[in-house]
Scaffold this motif. Structure first.
Motif, short mmCIF file in Angstrom:
data_model
loop_
_atom_site.label_atom_id
_atom_site.label_comp_id
_atom_site.label_asym_id
_atom_site.label_seq_id
_atom_site.Cartn_x
_atom_site.Cartn_y
_atom_site.Cartn_z
N TRP A 13 -2.20 18.54 2.21
CA TRP A 13 -3.21 17.52 2.52
C TRP A 13 -3.71 16.85 1.25
O TRP A 13 -3.86 15.63 1.19
CB TRP A 13 -4.37 18.17 3.26
CG TRP A 13 -5.40 17.18 3.73
CD1 TRP A 13 -5.41 16.50 4.91
CD2 TRP A 13 -6.56 16.74 3.00
NE1 TRP A 13 -6.50 15.67 4.95
CE2 TRP A 13 -7.22 15.80 3.80
CE3 TRP A 13 -7.09 17.06 1.75
CZ2 TRP A 13 -8.40 15.17 3.39
CZ3 TRP A 13 -8.26 16.42 1.33
CH2 TRP A 13 -8.91 15.49 2.16
N ARG A 72 -1.17 14.32 -0.11
CA ARG A 72 -1.16 13.06 0.64
C ARG A 72 -2.38 12.21 0.34
O ARG A 72 -2.30 10.99 0.17
CB ARG A 72 -1.11 13.35 2.15
CG ARG A 72 0.23 13.72 2.70
CD ARG A 72 1.17 12.52 2.81
NE ARG A 72 1.69 12.10 1.50
CZ ARG A 72 2.17 10.90 1.24
NH1 ARG A 72 2.18 9.98 2.17
NH2 ARG A 72 2.63 10.59 0.05
N THR A 73 -3.55 12.83 0.28
CA THR A 73 -4.78 12.09 0.05
C THR A 73 -4.77 11.42 -1.32
O THR A 73 -5.11 10.24 -1.46
CB THR A 73 -5.99 13.02 0.17
OG1 THR A 73 -5.99 13.65 1.46
CG2 THR A 73 -7.29 12.25 0.01
N THR A 110 -4.51 7.32 -1.79
CA THR A 110 -5.62 6.65 -2.47
C THR A 110 -5.11 5.84 -3.65
O THR A 110 -5.54 4.70 -3.88
CB THR A 110 -6.66 7.68 -2.95
OG1 THR A 110 -7.14 8.43 -1.82
CG2 THR A 110 -7.84 6.98 -3.62
N SER A 164 -6.55 11.63 5.84
CA SER A 164 -6.20 11.22 4.47
C SER A 164 -6.19 9.70 4.36
O SER A 164 -6.68 9.12 3.39
CB SER A 164 -4.82 11.77 4.09
OG SER A 164 -4.82 13.17 4.05
N TYR A 165 -5.60 9.06 5.36
CA TYR A 165 -5.55 7.60 5.34
C TYR A 165 -6.95 7.01 5.44
O TYR A 165 -7.25 5.99 4.81
CB TYR A 165 -4.68 7.10 6.50
CG TYR A 165 -3.22 7.41 6.31
CD1 TYR A 165 -2.37 6.54 5.63
CD2 TYR A 165 -2.66 8.57 6.83
CE1 TYR A 165 -1.02 6.83 5.46
CE2 TYR A 165 -1.31 8.88 6.65
CZ TYR A 165 -0.50 7.99 5.97
OH TYR A 165 0.82 8.29 5.80
N VAL A 213 -9.76 8.44 4.40
CA VAL A 213 -10.41 8.66 3.11
C VAL A 213 -9.95 7.59 2.11
O VAL A 213 -10.75 7.00 1.37
CB VAL A 213 -10.08 10.06 2.56
CG1 VAL A 213 -10.53 10.20 1.11
CG2 VAL A 213 -10.77 11.13 3.41
N ALA A 214 -8.65 7.32 2.11
CA ALA A 214 -8.11 6.32 1.19
C ALA A 214 -8.63 4.93 1.51
O ALA A 214 -8.92 4.12 0.61
CB ALA A 214 -6.58 6.33 1.25
#
Length: 428
Positions: free
Chosen positions: A25, A28-29, A33, A158-159, A161-162
């Motif tokens: 995870w 990816r994050t 980002t 994750s997407y 957050v980015a």
């Protein structure tokens, strides 16, 4: 569909306590980002420092999606042939990081130009296609079948957050470092992701599919997506959603600024609302799917897809009212998109047999990304003919058709004629 994905045994360790999933995870994050930063930094480099022409900007924009169309299906076939997916994923991140790092280096040496940016975009885009093809089946190795919906929700977060953090970080980096040097953040994010993936300890073993040649392997993946009634419904819904979403995206900025009178400074804040909604959606989806099942989440969430677009097309009144309504609907839509995508991914992972997972995922990626360019072009041309508001309302009506795919499929309770082929790691 049996409610097998969310029957979590008590002995299973929660994902938040599983070291390897946290590493996956985190990788990816960080990587996404960094990519969000480059979405602002690279075009700004082209426009402000290289004085790129409109045609060059068009090529630079297209370069990000071309690899998915040219190489997407083959990437799935290659992924299914691999006995180990993680080394391929690490290699893709390293290649992307090194390619991105050439932009600030070339700028400092005085040799950076627009074709260089386009070449980097093609390399990074190709590596991303291969990464996604390998990452999808790799998730099944790291996470137990009972926890895949929760894992998908985490990766969707994750997407989000980015989306929230990326644009703001990009603005600060561009302000203080200049646009080319800001791309260093993307390069470092790729290399950090590679290190995190390298630290995963779960045994990475995959029984490779027997190859019949690239073309036959690709056709087998296409056939699996077309003949399995559940995968076919998900594919049809995804294509419908993305096509009409892009017809809307093609004109919504013009409509927001020129027709609704939304200040440009507030548009970024409204986009961030969607990211915050995505975080909320990731948290809620795991709990709702565990209670009601992934099928029902899809059936309900798909009904809400037209909401934000319809509201935008009909909205009027004072500025405070318009901004407030758009913030609420944007947040709700962000949550709905993550809920739908999470359950779509979990069901796809279950429906596709292990030897076809890479190709099935690649087929879906190829279709839903390929149709985006067509949708954007259609939206722009239609706006010239029938006007902005008409295109937005047409997009809302079109995206509502995605519900037909889902509700007419075996995903709906009581629908007869479903004959799934459960994968060997299916939990009864």
């Amino acid at each position: 569909m049996k409610r097998s994905l969310h029957t979590t045994p008590a002995a299973v360790t929660p994902l938040r306590k599983q070291r390897d999933y946290r590493l996956m995870w985190g990788a990816r994050t960080v990587s996404i980002t960094g990519s969000e930063v480059s979405k602002l930094a690279i075009p700004l480099t082209a426009v402000t420092l290289l004085t790129a022409s409109p045609a060059e900007m068009g090529l630079l924009t297209a370069a990000a999606s071309v690899p998915a169309l040219v190489f997407g299906l083959q990437a799935g076939a290659i992924a299914d042939r691999l006995t180990r997916h993680r080394p391929a994923m690490i290699a893709c991140e390293v290649v992307s990081g090194l390619a991105a790092a050439t932009i600030p280096l070339a700028w400092l040496l005085g040799i950076l130009n627009t074709p260089w940016l386009i070449a980097v975009a093609l390399v990074v885009g190709t590596a991303a296609v291969m990464f996604k093809a390998a990452n999808f089946p790799h998730l099944a190795v790291v996470v137990s079948p009972a926890q895949r919906t929760e894992a998908m929700a985490g990766l969707q977060a994750s997407y989000s957050v980015a989306t929230v953090a990326g644009p703001g970080l990009a603005g600060l980096l561009v302000q203080f470092l200049t646009a080319p040097l800001a791309v260093l953040a993307e390069a470092l994010s790729f290399l950090t992701s590679a290190l995190l993936l390298r630290s995963i300890r779960t045994q990475d073993r995959h029984e490779p599919a027997r190859s019949q040649g690239m073309w036959r392997d690709v056709v087998e993946g296409l056939r699996a997506g077309a003949t399995n009634p559940v995968l076919r419904a998900l594919l049809g819904a995804g294509v419908t959603i993305n096509f009409f979403a892009m017809t809307y995206v093609a004109v919504h900025m013009l409509y927001m600024v020129n027709t609704l009178g939304i200040p440009k400074g507030l548009i970024g804040a409204l986009i961030a609302c969607s990211g915050l909604g995505g975080l909320l959606g990731a948290w809620v989806t795991t709990r709702v799917a565990a209670r009601f099942g992934e099928n029902r989440v899809l059936l309900v969430s798909v009904l809400f897809f037209p909401l934000e677009i319809l509201v935008v097309g009909l909205l009027g009144g004072p500025l405070w009212w318009k901004v407030g309504v758009l913030a609420v609907t944007g947040t709700l839509t962000g949550a709905i998109v993550v809920a739908f995508s999470t359950c779509m991914g979990a069901i796809t992972l279950q429906e596709a047999t292990p030897e076809l997972r890479g190709r099935v995922n690649a087929t879906m990626t190829f279709a839903v990304q390929g149709v985006m360019a067509l949708g954007g072009l259609t939206g722009g041309l239609l706006a010239e003919w029938i006007g902005l508001r008409a295109v937005i309302l047409l997009s809302a009506a079109g995206i509502a058709l995605s519900a037909v795919w889902i509700w007419a499929s075996p995903l709906r309770p009581g629908r007869a004629g479903r004959h799934p082929t459960p994968s060997p790691d299916h939990v009864p």
